[in-house]
Design a protein around this motif. Structure first.
Motif, PDB file in Angstrom:
ATOM      1  N   VAL A 580       0.896  -1.199  -0.048  1.00 48.77           N
ATOM      2  CA  VAL A 580       0.056   0.092   0.156  1.00 48.77           C
ATOM      3  C   VAL A 580       0.694   1.312   0.106  1.00 48.77           C
ATOM      4  CG1 VAL A 580      -1.884  -1.252   1.343  1.00 48.77           C
ATOM      5  CG2 VAL A 580      -0.216   0.270   2.446  1.00 48.77           C
ATOM      6  N   PRO A 581       0.278   2.371  -0.322  1.00 49.13           N
ATOM      7  CA  PRO A 581       1.167   3.711  -0.486  1.00 49.13           C
ATOM      8  C   PRO A 581       1.846   3.876   0.878  1.00 49.13           C
ATOM      9  CG  PRO A 581      -0.607   3.874  -1.785  1.00 49.13           C
ATOM     10  CD  PRO A 581      -0.830   2.621  -1.011  1.00 49.13           C
ATOM     11  N   GLY A 582       3.111   4.233   0.981  1.00 49.97           N
ATOM     12  CA  GLY A 582       3.678   4.242   2.216  1.00 49.97           C
ATOM     13  C   GLY A 582       4.807   3.165   2.521  1.00 49.97           C
ATOM     14  N   ASP A 583       4.322   2.015   1.994  1.00 51.48           N
ATOM     15  CA  ASP A 583       5.229   0.925   1.965  1.00 51.48           C
ATOM     16  C   ASP A 583       6.597   1.287   1.294  1.00 51.48           C
ATOM     17  OD1 ASP A 583       4.051  -1.089   3.766  1.00 51.48           O
ATOM     18  OD2 ASP A 583       2.949  -1.344   2.155  1.00 51.48           O
ATOM     19  N   ARG A 584       7.834   0.700   1.568  1.00 51.94           N
ATOM     20  CA  ARG A 584       8.971   0.557   0.644  1.00 51.94           C
ATOM     21  C   ARG A 584       8.850  -0.346  -0.264  1.00 51.94           C
ATOM     22  NH1 ARG A 584      14.229  -0.139   3.902  1.00 51.94           N
ATOM     23  NH2 ARG A 584      14.965   0.245   1.515  1.00 51.94           N
ATOM     24  N   ILE A 585       8.983  -0.172  -1.591  1.00 55.10           N
ATOM     25  CA  ILE A 585       8.574  -0.958  -2.576  1.00 55.10           C
ATOM     26  C   ILE A 585       9.486  -1.450  -3.675  1.00 55.10           C
ATOM     27  CG2 ILE A 585       6.173  -0.535  -2.479  1.00 55.10           C
ATOM     28  CD1 ILE A 585       6.167   1.382  -4.845  1.00 55.10           C
ATOM     29  N   VAL A 586       9.650  -2.116  -4.305  1.00 58.87           N
ATOM     30  CA  VAL A 586      10.318  -2.654  -5.509  1.00 58.87           C
ATOM     31  C   VAL A 586       9.684  -3.394  -6.861  1.00 58.87           C
ATOM     32  CG1 VAL A 586      11.094  -5.039  -4.740  1.00 58.87           C
ATOM     33  CG2 VAL A 586      12.855  -3.804  -6.064  1.00 58.87           C
ATOM     34  N   GLY A 587      10.205  -3.206  -7.894  1.00 57.32           N
ATOM     35  CA  GLY A 587       9.418  -3.773  -9.110  1.00 57.32           C
ATOM     36  C   GLY A 587      10.046  -4.902  -9.601  1.00 57.32           C
ATOM     37  N   LEU A 588       9.280  -5.905  -9.826  1.00 58.53           N
ATOM     38  CA  LEU A 588       9.883  -6.906 -10.500  1.00 58.53           C
ATOM     39  C   LEU A 588       9.334  -7.414 -11.897  1.00 58.53           C
ATOM     40  CD1 LEU A 588       9.715  -9.924  -7.824  1.00 58.53           C
ATOM     41  CD2 LEU A 588      11.561  -8.371  -8.404  1.00 58.53           C
ATOM     42  N   ARG A 589      10.199  -7.490 -13.071  1.00 60.09           N
ATOM     43  CA  ARG A 589       9.840  -7.756 -14.166  1.00 60.09           C
ATOM     44  C   ARG A 589       9.946  -9.182 -14.772  1.00 60.09           C
ATOM     45  NH1 ARG A 589      12.669  -4.166 -17.186  1.00 60.09           N
ATOM     46  NH2 ARG A 589      11.251  -2.579 -17.424  1.00 60.09           N
ATOM     47  N   ARG A 590       9.123  -9.824 -14.923  1.00 61.30           N
ATOM     48  CA  ARG A 590       9.346 -11.265 -15.617  1.00 61.30           C
ATOM     49  C   ARG A 590       9.165 -11.221 -16.961  1.00 61.30           C
ATOM     50  NH1 ARG A 590       8.309 -14.811 -10.998  1.00 61.30           N
ATOM     51  NH2 ARG A 590       7.333 -13.512  -9.242  1.00 61.30           N
ATOM     52  N   PRO A 591       9.778 -12.327 -17.711  1.00 65.63           N
ATOM     53  CA  PRO A 591       9.774 -12.491 -19.123  1.00 65.63           C
ATOM     54  C   PRO A 591       8.178 -12.399 -19.740  1.00 65.63           C
ATOM     55  CG  PRO A 591      11.161 -13.891 -18.417  1.00 65.63           C
ATOM     56  CD  PRO A 591      10.651 -13.189 -17.189  1.00 65.63           C
ATOM     57  N   ASP A 592       7.843 -11.670 -20.519  1.00 68.02           N
ATOM     58  CA  ASP A 592       6.419 -11.596 -21.264  1.00 68.02           C
ATOM     59  C   ASP A 592       5.626 -11.170 -20.187  1.00 68.02           C
ATOM     60  OD1 ASP A 592       7.588 -12.213 -23.555  1.00 68.02           O
ATOM     61  OD2 ASP A 592       7.455 -14.402 -23.357  1.00 68.02           O
ATOM     62  N   ALA A 593       5.775 -10.670 -19.401  1.00 71.18           N
ATOM     63  CA  ALA A 593       4.504 -10.058 -18.282  1.00 71.18           C
ATOM     64  C   ALA A 593       4.758  -8.907 -17.773  1.00 71.18           C
ATOM     65  CB  ALA A 593       4.480 -11.027 -17.065  1.00 71.18           C
ATOM     66  N   GLY A 594       3.683  -8.162 -17.076  1.00 70.96           N
ATOM     67  CA  GLY A 594       4.096  -6.702 -16.730  1.00 70.96           C
ATOM     68  C   GLY A 594       4.722  -6.621 -15.510  1.00 70.96           C
ATOM     69  N   ILE A 595       4.872  -5.558 -14.654  1.00 68.19           N
ATOM     70  CA  ILE A 595       5.522  -5.440 -13.570  1.00 68.19           C
ATOM     71  C   ILE A 595       4.663  -5.504 -12.404  1.00 68.19           C
ATOM     72  CG2 ILE A 595       6.985  -3.619 -12.472  1.00 68.19           C
ATOM     73  CD1 ILE A 595       8.029  -4.050 -15.316  1.00 68.19           C
ATOM     74  N   GLU A 596       5.403  -6.441 -11.438  1.00 69.88           N
ATOM     75  CA  GLU A 596       4.658  -6.648 -10.216  1.00 69.88           C
ATOM     76  C   GLU A 596       5.250  -5.707  -9.222  1.00 69.88           C
ATOM     77  OE1 GLU A 596       5.402 -10.640  -9.096  1.00 69.88           O
ATOM     78  OE2 GLU A 596       4.130 -11.537 -10.904  1.00 69.88           O
ATOM     79  N   VAL A 597       4.534  -5.165  -8.438  1.00 67.53           N
ATOM     80  CA  VAL A 597       5.269  -4.377  -7.156  1.00 67.53           C
ATOM     81  C   VAL A 597       4.937  -4.947  -6.113  1.00 67.53           C
ATOM     82  CG1 VAL A 597       4.523  -2.146  -6.080  1.00 67.53           C
ATOM     83  CG2 VAL A 597       4.252  -2.264  -8.440  1.00 67.53           C
ATOM     84  N   HIS A 598       6.050  -5.129  -5.385  1.00 68.23           N
ATOM     85  CA  HIS A 598       6.130  -5.813  -4.112  1.00 68.23           C
ATOM     86  C   HIS A 598       6.572  -4.805  -2.916  1.00 68.23           C
ATOM     87  CE1 HIS A 598       5.814 -10.096  -5.688  1.00 68.23           C
ATOM     88  NE2 HIS A 598       6.173  -9.455  -6.847  1.00 68.23           N
ATOM     89  N   THR A 599       6.307  -5.173  -1.731  1.00 66.50           N
ATOM     90  CA  THR A 599       7.039  -4.520  -0.513  1.00 66.50           C
ATOM     91  C   THR A 599       8.498  -4.952  -0.702  1.00 66.50           C
ATOM     92  OG1 THR A 599       6.412  -6.124   0.983  1.00 66.50           O
ATOM     93  CG2 THR A 599       4.858  -4.545   0.790  1.00 66.50           C
ATOM     94  N   THR A 616      14.197 -12.861 -13.788  1.00 66.84           N
ATOM     95  CA  THR A 616      13.553 -11.518 -13.138  1.00 66.84           C
ATOM     96  C   THR A 616      14.472 -10.311 -13.025  1.00 66.84           C
ATOM     97  OG1 THR A 616      11.802 -12.998 -12.009  1.00 66.84           O
ATOM     98  CG2 THR A 616      11.919 -10.422 -11.365  1.00 66.84           C
ATOM     99  N   ASP A 617      14.129  -9.192 -13.416  1.00 66.02           N
ATOM    100  CA  ASP A 617      14.585  -7.876 -13.326  1.00 66.02           C
ATOM    101  C   ASP A 617      13.990  -7.148 -12.298  1.00 66.02           C
ATOM    102  OD1 ASP A 617      16.309  -8.464 -15.557  1.00 66.02           O
ATOM    103  OD2 ASP A 617      14.798  -7.603 -17.136  1.00 66.02           O
ATOM    104  N   TRP A 618      15.131  -6.616 -11.403  1.00 63.94           N
ATOM    105  CA  TRP A 618      14.608  -5.564 -10.383  1.00 63.94           C
ATOM    106  C   TRP A 618      14.525  -4.375 -10.730  1.00 63.94           C
ATOM    107  CZ3 TRP A 618      14.757  -7.495  -4.946  1.00 63.94           C
ATOM    108  CH2 TRP A 618      14.817  -9.069  -4.841  1.00 63.94           C
ATOM    109  N   ILE A 619      13.368  -3.536 -10.373  1.00 61.70           N
ATOM    110  CA  ILE A 619      13.402  -2.310 -10.743  1.00 61.70           C
ATOM    111  C   ILE A 619      12.978  -1.295  -9.569  1.00 61.70           C
ATOM    112  CG2 ILE A 619      12.042  -0.745 -12.082  1.00 61.70           C
ATOM    113  CD1 ILE A 619      11.060  -2.939 -13.574  1.00 61.70           C
ATOM    114  N   ASP A 620      14.017  -0.317  -9.643  1.00 57.69           N
ATOM    115  CA  ASP A 620      13.939   0.873  -8.563  1.00 57.69           C
ATOM    116  C   ASP A 620      12.502   1.705  -8.713  1.00 57.69           C
ATOM    117  OD1 ASP A 620      14.467   2.170  -6.193  1.00 57.69           O
ATOM    118  OD2 ASP A 620      15.885   3.576  -7.034  1.00 57.69           O
ATOM    119  N   ILE A 621      11.520   1.637  -7.789  1.00 51.97           N
ATOM    120  CA  ILE A 621      10.396   2.215  -7.987  1.00 51.97           C
ATOM    121  C   ILE A 621       9.945   3.001  -6.632  1.00 51.97           C
ATOM    122  CG2 ILE A 621       9.678   0.880 -10.020  1.00 51.97           C
ATOM    123  CD1 ILE A 621       7.986  -0.632  -7.922  1.00 51.97           C
ATOM    124  N   ALA A 622       9.018   3.937  -6.852  1.00 58.52           N
ATOM    125  CA  ALA A 622       8.418   4.450  -5.682  1.00 58.52           C
ATOM    126  C   ALA A 622       7.000   4.934  -6.108  1.00 58.52           C
ATOM    127  CB  ALA A 622       9.385   5.821  -5.336  1.00 58.52           C
TER     128      ALA A 622
END
Length: 705
Positions: A580-599, A616-622
């Motif tokens: 939820v907004p306020g958590d520290r988050i990171v993005g995961l990109r899997r092959p042939d899929a969208g981005i997953e947002v995780h705590t 899986t690629d790790w993406i720095d997001i906020a």
């Protein structure tokens, strides 16, 4: 207020061939249409359009423009119709009145989207016939002169801010400096009343303390030039209060430290004598370094020409001197309006499409490509406000740009295709990075390649609206192509999960059910997760998921913006950790899929980090600025007693949270364990909700899952 015969006589004085009957009909029609309407001052309303027309007669404008000024408020404020104006006054006047009516709708807007849409109409009407803008500027000038009659301070400030942000810059851009100065002064008095009072008081003290100092300096200049054999007309004035205040703000100095508050104008017969005058003045008094500007050999984009210099006069007083010919002076006084004025009974029209006013065409191009209201307002204000520099192509063509412009801005100013294909640049023969600011007088050569295309990094240093709009347009097209490719792969996966093979004509029926324009729109919707998989499956094969399309289309994801993702890229809030907004988050990109947002502390991340075969690629997001509702999951141990679940629902509702799903996880004789999915605004709201649940008598324990 001007009487009917006075207004008509003014026009006939400079244009004896004007249509006197047209002007008389317009005057009578306006008076009758406005009837007993009153202005805030208590004057009859029709006095306003008549005074606007009077202002335009000072610019010697044609009879159609004067008639437009007289009629400009009739369609908006009376029962008169455009068809009636067309029938009585002709199609040209009707078109101009319609244009001014559209421009009037830009006023009184506070919502960004509506303001941007009206600005769009403004620019389009202005590009069609610049006389529309001339009438509107005169209309705004008269409204500013009577602004003090409006009782509400907030309304006065809103109108003044509009004038300062939009109308004064437009007047400056078409060279109507007297309009600009008066608008700025009147707006400044409303927006910064204390600063205005302070500066005008000090200017009065300056006049009293030094006697008629300006007249003495002007007389001395005239004598000096006459002795050099130059026939010059010299006049002087103090700079207007807003100009002084802006210099104080820019230089971070006080009024006492501001030395160049006096400006003098020298008008001589020819261009050669302009330069001779400059030499005489520089020979008599030392020039202030960096204050000389030659707008004769390199005119401003609005056509303004003059020599500007500042010298140190007696008593260390700095004075600014502007040197010009009578033709340049007429241009400086009336700007573009001078090209609609009558000379020997014939109009000298100046089309918008010529090079001197090509900035208008640039604005029209920007509004065609702006993706959002904010982008449109940003670029148009930038184009109207920016101070200019001059640079040259290798062939000697002059290109005008705002200060801070880079070779990318230069390339797009020459041609959009050149900008798109830019791979490098040479400034004064030396290869430089594309982010290098161009200096006044630089010669710029753009290196191009047909295999090049606009790069996202260019957005960090391009500053002109034209360049930014072109780059963003290309990137949006590229993102669309990527979304279609991704959507196609996800679509194939959805089709593979259907219980039976699709009919050959299933796709057209699917688009019809989902109300989408074409196949590409479907693929983009799938890629961006605006359509859930279940909705697509039901549309492809009704009944395949046991739900109807309307149910499947119900909102299932939050409209939340994420920083660090390319606009338009699909993402999902992970269901394993429910960020939820306020958590520290990171993005995961899997092959042939969208981005997953995780705590950041999600267990899945730890498992993936330990695997060596993960693709899986790790993406720095906020979290971005747009926050709707995010779904959090909590586990609640509740005492087994009547009304316990009702109390839980009451507490959750009291904290403005919404129960999305509730599942009984386990139960025994004394305690039930429930897993509840709740929609919350952010982490702070969730923590307050958990604290409130823990405080409830029927609750044994609460943990976030």
């Amino acid at each position: 207020m001007l009487r009917q015969y006075e207004l008509v006589d003014r026009v006939l004085d400079y244009d004896p061939a004007a249509d006197e009957a047209l002007l008389n009909r317009a005057y009578v029609f306006s008076v009758n249409a406005h009837g007993t309407q009153k202005r805030a001052s208590g004057d009859p309303y029709f006095s306003h359009p008549i005074e606007v027309a009077g202002i335009l007669t000072e610019l010697h404008l044609d009879d159609e423009t004067i008639a437009t000024a007289i009629l400009h408020d009739t369609v908006e404020d009376t029962v008169a119709t455009p068809q009636e104006i067309d029938r009585l006054f002709g199609s040209n006047v009707a078109r101009l009145v319609d244009g001014v009516t559209k421009l009037s709708k830009i006023e009184a807007q506070t919502d960004t989207e509506r303001a941007a849409e009206n600005l769009r109409k403004f620019l389009l009407a202005m590009s069609d016939d610049i006389r529309v803008l001339l009438v509107k500027l005169a209309d705004r000038l008269h409204n500013m002169r009577t602004l003090h009659f409006i009782a509400k301070p907030e309304k006065r400030r809103r109108i003044a801010r509009e004038t300062m942000d939009i109308y004064a810059p437009l007047a400056e851009r078409i060279g109507m400096y007297e309009f600009m100065k008066e608008m700025q002064t009147l707006a400044f008095a409303q927006l910064e009343p204390e600063a205005y009072e302070s500066i005008t008081r000090r200017l009065d003290q300056l006049k009293q303390g030094g006697g008629d100092r300006i007249a003495k300096i002007a007389s001395g200049l005239t004598l000096l030039l006459r002795r050099a054999g130059l026939d010059a007309e010299v006049s002087g004035r103090e700079k207007h209060p807003y100009s002084i205040w802006r210099k104080m703000q820019e230089r971070h100095i006080s009024f006492e430290q501001l030395s160049d508050v006096m400006a003098f104008r020298v008008v001589v017969p020819s261009v050669e004598e302009c330069y001779r005058t400059l030499g005489v003045i520089h020979g008599r008094w030392p020039m202030v370094p960096g204050r000389f500007k030659d707008y004769v050999s390199t005119p401003k984009r609005n056509g303004y020409r003059s020599l500007h210099t500042s010298v140190i006069h007696s008593d260390n007083a700095r004075i600014e001197v502007q040197i010009r010919t009578p033709e340049m002076h007429a241009e400086a006084e009336f700007g573009l309006a001078a090209h609609w004025a009558y000379k020997e009974g014939k109009p000298r029209a100046d089309p918008v499409g010529n090079g001197r006013h090509s900035w208008i065409a640039d604005l029209v191009e920007i509004l065609d490509t702006a993706a959002s209201p904010e982008e449109l307002l940003e670029h148009t204000r930038m184009a109207m406000y920016a101070d200019r520099i001059f640079a040259f192509t290798p062939k000697g063509e002059l290109i005008q740009l705002p200060k801070g412009a880079t070779p990318i801005d230069f390339a797009y100013a020459v041609h959009t295709d050149l900008g798109d294909q830019t791979v490098g640049a040479k400034v004064n023969g030396r290869v430089v990075p594309l982010r290098t600011p161009i200096e006044n007088g630089d010669q710029v050569q753009i290196l191009r390649s047909k295999g090049q295309e606009p790069q996202p990094g260019w957005l960090t240093f391009a500053i002109t609206g034209k360049a930014l709009a072109a780059i963003r347009r290309h990137l949006r097209g590229k993102e669309r192509e990527e979304s279609v490719r991704l959507g196609r792969k996800l679509y194939d996966d959805i089709v593979a999960r259907l219980p039976a093979s699709l009919a050959h004509d299933a796709l057209p029926h699917t688009l019809q059910r989902l109300k989408l324009a074409d196949e590409a729109a479907l693929m983009i919707a799938i890629a961006r997760r605006t359509l859930p998989d279940a909705a697509v499956m039901e549309a492809l094969m009704p009944g395949s998921t046991g739900a109807d399309v309307a149910h499947a289309l119900a909102p299932q994801s939050s409209a939340i913006s994420i920083k660090g993702l390319t606009p338009g890229v699909a993402y999902d809030l992970a269901t394993c950790c429910h960020p939820v907004p306020g958590d520290r988050i990171v993005g995961l990109r899997r092959p042939d899929a969208g981005i997953e947002v995780h705590t950041i502390d999600c267990k899945l991340l730890g498992d993936l980090a330990e695997r060596t075969d993960s693709e899986t690629d790790w993406i720095d997001i906020a979290w971005g600025d747009k926050i709707a509702g995010a779904v959090a999951r909590v586990q609640v141990e509740v005492k087994n007693q009547p009304g316990a679940l009702g109390l839980l629902a009451t507490v959750i509702g009291a904290h403005k949270a919404n129960i999305i799903n509730l599942r009984l996880d386990s139960r025994d004789t004394s305690v039930h364990t429930n897993v509840i999915d709740v929609e919350v605004h952010d982490l702070h709201q969730l923590m307050r909700l958990i604290a409130a649940l823990r405080a409830a008598d029927v609750v044994n324990a609460v943990e976030r899952v």
